[in-house]
Enzyme design. Structure first.
Site, PDB file in Angstrom:
ATOM      1  N   CYS A  85     -12.385  10.370  -5.427  1.00 43.60           N
ATOM      2  CA  CYS A  85     -13.100  10.698  -6.652  1.00 43.60           C
ATOM      3  C   CYS A  85     -12.226  10.229  -7.798  1.00 43.60           C
ATOM      4  CB  CYS A  85     -13.291  12.205  -6.755  1.00 43.60           C
ATOM      5  SG  CYS A  85     -14.060  12.897  -5.290  1.00 43.60           S
ATOM      6  N   ARG A 121     -14.663   4.728  -8.223  1.00 41.91           N
ATOM      7  CA  ARG A 121     -14.029   5.609  -7.238  1.00 41.91           C
ATOM      8  C   ARG A 121     -15.018   6.564  -6.584  1.00 41.91           C
ATOM      9  NH1 ARG A 121      -8.637   5.635  -7.915  1.00 41.91           N
ATOM     10  NH2 ARG A 121      -8.474   7.566  -6.759  1.00 41.91           N
ATOM     11  N   TRP A 157     -17.287  11.312  -5.071  1.00 37.97           N
ATOM     12  CA  TRP A 157     -17.782  10.644  -3.867  1.00 37.97           C
ATOM     13  C   TRP A 157     -17.666  11.705  -2.783  1.00 37.97           C
ATOM     14  CZ3 TRP A 157     -16.404   9.138   1.068  1.00 37.97           C
ATOM     15  CH2 TRP A 157     -17.138   8.091   1.630  1.00 37.97           C
ATOM     16  N   ASN A 202      -9.236  15.430  -6.919  1.00 38.81           N
ATOM     17  CA  ASN A 202      -9.424  14.233  -6.104  1.00 38.81           C
ATOM     18  C   ASN A 202      -8.545  14.391  -4.874  1.00 38.81           C
ATOM     19  OD1 ASN A 202      -9.800  11.606  -5.125  1.00 38.81           O
ATOM     20  ND2 ASN A 202      -8.068  10.830  -6.298  1.00 38.81           N
ATOM     21  N   GLY A 203      -9.146  14.286  -3.694  1.00 35.02           N
ATOM     22  CA  GLY A 203      -8.363  14.429  -2.466  1.00 35.02           C
ATOM     23  C   GLY A 203      -9.076  15.365  -1.514  1.00 35.02           C
ATOM     24  N   GLU A 255     -14.620 -12.166   6.342  1.00 34.46           N
ATOM     25  CA  GLU A 255     -14.646 -11.702   4.951  1.00 34.46           C
ATOM     26  C   GLU A 255     -16.001 -12.020   4.298  1.00 34.46           C
ATOM     27  OE1 GLU A 255     -13.112  -9.713   3.204  1.00 34.46           O
ATOM     28  OE2 GLU A 255     -13.475 -10.266   1.115  1.00 34.46           O
ATOM     29  N   LYS A 275     -18.536  -9.164   2.884  1.00 28.05           N
ATOM     30  CA  LYS A 275     -19.015  -9.195   1.489  1.00 28.05           C
ATOM     31  C   LYS A 275     -20.539  -9.117   1.464  1.00 28.05           C
ATOM     32  CE  LYS A 275     -16.405  -8.728  -0.494  1.00 28.05           C
ATOM     33  NZ  LYS A 275     -15.031  -8.414  -0.595  1.00 28.05           N
ATOM     34  N   GLU A 309     -21.848  -5.563   2.676  1.00 31.14           N
ATOM     35  CA  GLU A 309     -21.602  -4.428   1.781  1.00 31.14           C
ATOM     36  C   GLU A 309     -22.395  -4.533   0.485  1.00 31.14           C
ATOM     37  OE1 GLU A 309     -17.382  -3.797   1.033  1.00 31.14           O
ATOM     38  OE2 GLU A 309     -17.038  -5.882   0.555  1.00 31.14           O
ATOM     39  N   HIS A 340     -20.670 -16.540  24.436  1.00 33.23           N
ATOM     40  CA  HIS A 340     -20.367 -15.354  25.242  1.00 33.23           C
ATOM     41  C   HIS A 340     -21.174 -14.145  24.786  1.00 33.23           C
ATOM     42  CE1 HIS A 340     -17.277 -17.656  27.200  1.00 33.23           C
ATOM     43  NE2 HIS A 340     -16.833 -18.021  26.014  1.00 33.23           N
ATOM     44  N   LYS A 385     -14.420   2.333  -3.831  1.00 34.73           N
ATOM     45  CA  LYS A 385     -13.387   1.300  -3.857  1.00 34.73           C
ATOM     46  C   LYS A 385     -12.075   1.791  -3.270  1.00 34.73           C
ATOM     47  CE  LYS A 385     -11.610  -2.390  -6.613  1.00 34.73           C
ATOM     48  NZ  LYS A 385     -12.103  -3.344  -5.622  1.00 34.73           N
TER      49      LYS A 385
HETATM   50  C1  G6P Z   1     -12.678  -0.472   0.367  1.00 37.47           C
HETATM   51  C2  G6P Z   1     -13.113  -1.569  -0.595  1.00 37.47           C
HETATM   52  C3  G6P Z   1     -12.659  -2.922  -0.082  1.00 37.47           C
HETATM   53  C4  G6P Z   1     -11.159  -2.923   0.176  1.00 37.47           C
HETATM   54  C5  G6P Z   1     -10.747  -1.774   1.104  1.00 37.47           C
HETATM   55  C6  G6P Z   1      -9.249  -1.610   1.173  1.00 37.47           C
HETATM   56  O1  G6P Z   1     -13.372  -0.586   1.567  1.00 37.47           O
HETATM   57  O2  G6P Z   1     -14.504  -1.550  -0.762  1.00 37.47           O
HETATM   58  O3  G6P Z   1     -12.997  -3.912  -1.026  1.00 37.47           O
HETATM   59  O4  G6P Z   1     -10.790  -4.135   0.762  1.00 37.47           O
HETATM   60  O5  G6P Z   1     -11.273  -0.537   0.614  1.00 37.47           O
HETATM   61  O6  G6P Z   1      -8.782  -1.171  -0.084  1.00 37.47           O
HETATM   62  P1  G6P Z   1      -7.321  -1.411  -0.616  1.00 37.47           P
HETATM   63  O7  G6P Z   1      -7.295  -0.754  -1.964  1.00 37.47           O
HETATM   64  O8  G6P Z   1      -6.390  -0.753   0.359  1.00 37.47           O
HETATM   65  O9  G6P Z   1      -7.093  -2.878  -0.686  1.00 37.47           O
END
Ligand code: G6P
Length: 613
Positions: A2, A27, A75, A101-102, A485, A489, A492, A508, A608
């Protein structure tokens, strides 16, 4: 996962809090709330949904007059998103309000205890339990600092707390343990926040409290105490980021802004010193002897950062000949990694606070390995805990799905590999110099991909394919990792089912899913493997797939003979090619998500910073 913010000073707090929360929405964004100290009460406004709903509910803060307040964007972890689970949480007598937060891990046990003493709760959250316990301790002593010390001594888990007390209109309290929190000093005002963008409009002078610290903030001062309540001194530092860095400017979305910033970010990251806060005398990066003694490298990270780690495995093994494992940080502790003082564990994290990555770091340290963090956020938990840190120069990244931080992490990985290769002499000095020169030219090459023509092509492809239900990404060697990657992307952001496979693995299993019209994005930029990948392209074409082939100008003509569409990218030094290849895939995901009406900066269910395991 959060965001918290707090303000004390001469301005109307509610406006500052709402503005700050808008910078922290990345967040968490399923509910939000603020509390302002008014002469009569700790006045609270909370609401399920986005911050905008809260704004409307409290008339942009006009309903809560006062110059001291705390705010929260949530969140959900404990209890569904709802008005009553939203923070701030108040004690039943209305004396104390708290944002958190936590996660309080022992909240159920504490709740039982409090219930047995007659307390009642209005939410399902762990936070209300902490508020209640604090209220009880304050009622006993009438001293907030003592009450906070007594309360935090009972809490296990992670927390950053912002606290108001009705009896104390001139101060705000803050506590942190294993959750991010910064304290900002302005002119006749002080702030707290989970992250710098929330306070940059008021000050860049900050204190990063240590784990367990308790802070008392007035409009003139910040006093800090350790977990036992004894005064401690912490240095004041200056945040390097500017207000504009965290603003949208003329862009419609942060994601597009951050994609477009990549050339600048790569320039800055390539020029920055390769060591951060390490004690240089003992830096592994400067000591050929230590590097020669390395028996193994592990790279632990989550999400996109894990993909950088996976590329790191290919790069470090190829260029430095050091056995390297890349592993998702959430699996690291449970995979029984073989660690000793001759093992280097690299942790990669934009936020520097991802719970699993932090846990992997702690495990590595506990087992005596040398730890090196690649982090974007200064003063973050991972940056502080690692033996050495290299900072990426991505600036604040606001869009939930990473783009520019990913590119910056990758640039650091190249530099690390070249440093090791130079010290270990696994590459000739001439080859290393060529790669270093190419790295300096990389921002220009990425700029080529970001010209209107390149962007237009990805927009057109998104127009054509946005309604599909499945997409496959295939490639070989480092292209296979870029596929991971690219597919992450896409899924998500657009919620399309996207899968990535090494092209050679298709036969396979996954080839059974290919049927008429299914789009397959094939990356074929690894020179020596181009023809092998094209053979796999032919296999999927034969089963009806529509193939988009991403390749360099060298092979574009040949690719056109088989693929339905060819995306041509500049050919750069092979070490650096993954950095170029990911950019069109980022753009494709962005435009596809827009076409499907998705919120590109805040995709559903995602946050994030993932500060829970
Ligand atoms: C979340 C984000 C990603 C990110 C990952 C790791 O899943 O949506 O974009 O790569 O966390 O986050 P960090 O802050 O450890 O790079």
């Amino acid at each position: 996962m959060c965001g918290i913010v707090g303000y004390i000073g001469h301005r109307q707090a509610a406006g500052v809090l709402l503005e700050g929360l808008s910078k922290l929405e990345y967040r968490g964004y399923d509910s939000a709330g603020i509390c302002v100290h008014t002469p009569q009460a700790l006045a609270v406004s909370r609401s399920k949904g986005r911050l905008q709903t809260l704004r409307e509910k409290c008339d942009s803060g006009a309903d809560l007059p006062g110059t001291l307040g705390i705010g929260h964007t949530r969140w959900a972890t404990h209890g569904a998103p709802s008005d009553c689970n939203a923070h701030p949480h108040r004690t039943r007598d209305g004396k104390i309000a708290l944002v958190h937060n936590g996660i309080i891990e022992n909240y159920l046990e504490l709740k039982e205890e409090l219930l047995s003493r007659g307390h009642r709760f209005t939410s399902e959250t762990d936070t209300e339990v902490a508020a209640c316990l604090l209220g009880e301790n304050y009622a006993k002593t009438g001293d907030m600092l003592c009450a906070i010390v007594a309360t935090t001594a009972r809490l296990t888990g992670s927390y950053a707390l912002g606290i108001l007390c009705l009896d104390q209109p001139d101060r705000m309290y803050a506590v942190r343990k294993d959750s991010p929190l910064i304290l900002g000093w302005g002119d006749n005002e002080c702030l707290i926040a989970s992250d710098a963008p929330a306070i940059l409009g008021y000050t860049r002078r900050v204190i990063y409290p240590a784990d367990g610290d308790i802070a008392i903030l007035t409009d003139q001062s910040i006093q800090i105490f350790n977990a036992l309540g004894n005064p401690v001194l912490r240095p004041t530092e200056e945040v390097q980021w500017s207000v504009a860095d965290a603003e949208l400017g003329d862009y419609p979305h942060f994601m597009l802004k951050e994609i477009m910033e990549q050339p600048r970010v790569l320039t800055d990251t390539a020029a920055a010193p390769l060591t951060g806060n390490s004690d240089c005398a003992n830096s592994l990066l400067l000591d050929p002897e230590q590097i020669r003694n390395l028996r193994r490298i592990y790279i632990a990270a989550c999400g996109s950062a894990y993909h950088v780690g996976f590329l790191g495995k290919y790069i470090l093994e190829k260029y430095c000949r050091i056995p390297t494992e890349s592993i998702q940080a959430s699996e690291f502790r449970y995979a029984a990694p073989i660690l000793d003082q001759n093992t280097l564990v690299i942790l990669i994290s934009q936020s520097g606070e991802t719970a699993d990555t932090l846990a992997a770091l702690r495990e590595a340290k506990a087992q005596g390995a040398h730890t090196l963090a690649i982090v974007n956020v200064m003063g973050s938990a991972i940056a502080k805990a690692a033996d050495e840190v290299i900072y990426t120069c991505a600036g604040p990244e606001i869009a939930v799905a990473t783009t520019k931080a990913y590119s910056a992490q990758l640039a650091v990985m190249y530099r690390l590999a070249l440093r090791f290769a130079r010290l270990l002499e696994t590459q000739s000095q001439e080859d290393i110099r060529q790669a270093e020169d190419a790295l300096l030219d990389l921002p220009r090459q990425i700029g080529q991909v970001l010209l209107p023509e390149g962007i237009g092509q990805m927009r057109t492809l998104a127009d054509r394919f946005h309604a599909c239900e499945d997409i496959f990404f295939i490639g070989r060697n480092v292209d296979a990792v870029t596929c991971l990657e690219g597919s992450l992307k896409l899924k998500e952001l657009s919620y399309i089912h996207a899968e990535a496979y090494p092209a050679g693995e298709l036969k396979h299993g996954p080839i059974s899913l290919i049927e008429e019209g299914v789009p397959v994005i094939a990356l074929a930029t690894v020179r020596e493997l181009f023809h092998k990948t094209m053979a796999n392209v032919k296999e999927v074409k034969a089963r009806g797939a529509t193939v988009i082939c991403l390749t360099t100008e060298e092979f574009a003509e040949e690719a056109r003979r088989t693929a339905d569409v060819v995306v041509e990218v500049p050919k750069v030094h092979p070490l650096l090619q993954p950095s170029v290849n990911i950019v069109p895939l980022q753009l494709f995901s962005y435009f596809t998500a827009l076409n499907r009406g998705c919120d590109v900066d805040k995709p559903r269910n995602l946050a994030k910073s993932v500060t829970v395991e």
